[in-house]
Write an enzyme that holds these catalytic residues in place. Sequence first.
Site, PDB file in Angstrom:
ATOM      1  N   GLU A   1      48.002 -33.302  64.911  1.00 30.33           N
ATOM      2  CA  GLU A   1      49.278 -33.633  64.266  1.00 30.33           C
ATOM      3  C   GLU A   1      50.313 -32.667  64.844  1.00 30.33           C
ATOM      4  O   GLU A   1      50.400 -31.518  64.401  1.00 30.33           O
ATOM      5  CB  GLU A   1      49.162 -33.483  62.741  1.00 30.33           C
ATOM      6  CG  GLU A   1      48.166 -34.428  62.095  1.00 30.33           C
ATOM      7  CD  GLU A   1      48.716 -35.852  61.953  1.00 30.33           C
ATOM      8  OE1 GLU A   1      49.947 -36.037  62.010  1.00 30.33           O
ATOM      9  OE2 GLU A   1      47.896 -36.776  61.786  1.00 30.33           O
TER      10      GLU A   1
ATOM     11  N   CYS B   1      58.217 -31.212  60.552  1.00 23.09           N
ATOM     12  CA  CYS B   1      57.836 -31.871  61.806  1.00 23.09           C
ATOM     13  C   CYS B   1      58.544 -33.204  61.987  1.00 23.09           C
ATOM     14  O   CYS B   1      58.804 -33.618  63.100  1.00 23.09           O
ATOM     15  CB  CYS B   1      56.328 -32.076  61.856  1.00 23.09           C
ATOM     16  SG  CYS B   1      55.713 -33.031  60.470  1.00 23.09           S
TER      17      CYS B   1
END
Length: 459
Positions: free
Chosen positions: A217, A251
């Site tokens: 991720e 993010c």
Amino acid sequence: MTAVVNGHSVVGATVTRLRATFEAGRTRSLTWRRDQLEGLHRLLTERESDIAAALEADLGRNAMGTFMGDIAPVTAEITHTLAELTSWAAPRKVRLPAGQQPGKARVVPTPKGVVLVIGAWNFPILLTLQPAVSALAAGNTVVLKPSELAPATAALLADLLPRYVDPAAVAVVTGDAAVSTSLLAERFDHVFFTGSDRVGRIVLEACAKDLTPATLELGGKSPVIVARDADLDVAARRIAWAKSVNAGQACIAPDYVLVEDAVRPAFVERLLHHIELAGQAEPTRIVSEAHFDRLDGLLSGHGGEVTGGARERATRRFAPAVVTDPDPDSPLMQEEIFGPVLPVIAVPDLASAVRFVVARPHPLALYLFTSSDATVERVQDLTNSGSFCVNHLLYQLLVPDLPFGGVGASGIGSYHGQHGFDTFSHLRAVLQKPTAIDPSFAYPPYGPGAQKLLRRVMG
Ligand code: NAD
């Protein structure tokens, strides 16, 4: 440094202990799995104020920000998982083609074994416990390695987890890159990493030695396209909010905006208004001096015009800054920003915005503001990204049945909801045939009749 006890690393002993638990078989029962999820839920609700205090110490975040960003998404994931677990874990029936009759086929979700979760610091509860929910639901044991850049939260997790979940199945190992490196020297059955693409590459290389599957991720530069037919005030307000959450240290935060030239002045005016308000409401500070200096550096040498961005190194407070028309080749437009700095670039038309996005690595998220469904379809068809969110930002993270993950440079694999359950399961193929019928035409040598039949049913 990794602690060493009696000549054995604590890390090695922890993995051995968790493997013994897995091999003893108790993590397979759905009752055990539910108990773990309920334990995590209790931890998050009973200890909410301790968690908020840890996040306050690590990032200066307020309690509501921690509830919205770290606690609520995980409790929601637990509730959803508890409701769906029986169906996700059940064998999934598969149709047999005519040539394979008679028989029964199914896909059996099977726990992988011992899982390693390495987390990032920006949402340090979410990025460790949310993967743990899926890993435990799928019947695995889990080693969690929180980020050393959120030390109060890491220490709290190490203290609390053994009190709320099976300590023989869940372990927290705290420490820095050296601890991570020694963990990666062990054999796991799945590694789940959240962090930078630089470290992601190191993790993937370490996984190669035992052919361990890995989910990465990662981050990158998530663009926002503002089309001329967008509701400019709502777009500006939502973008300003999303860029301010956790001081831009997210993010899927909008990294930069591409706005159609025709509406640039009106959009920038609204953006400057909303970003100032959003910045005032956000107490989170920049995580470290190194990150503060990095962001400070990005604010020069870009050739654009800066508005906002008042900052103080001693407190690491950094008000949001908007940079209009920076040089696309400057570090500001080349590196992931991961902070409260928002470049805005004017483009002549939508086609130019799409070309700009497509010419760069696939982002983790792509955002579009428009009132036209045709524009939505066009941008969706011509681009690729981990997620695509229209007329809002960040909320795609909270839809439990949407996979969360990147593509290309922004990551490998996904989680959330059943996607997470499947990530931590081996989807085992099972075919079961009866023996009562065993015709000889199914075996060589094949006569003309058998050949005709097999050609009809097998191809
Ligand atoms: P990072 O890559 O520096 O660190 C992540 C983790 O890796 C930490 O636990 C750290 O201890 C460990 N680590 C560091 N060096 C290592 C090494 N050499 N070997 C093994 N492990 C090592 O990332 P970060 O600064 O914590 O997080 C910021 C990055 O994470 C940004 O790029 C951001 O976009 C990304 N991110 C992605 C998501 C997502 O869900 N996709 C979420 C949050 C952050």
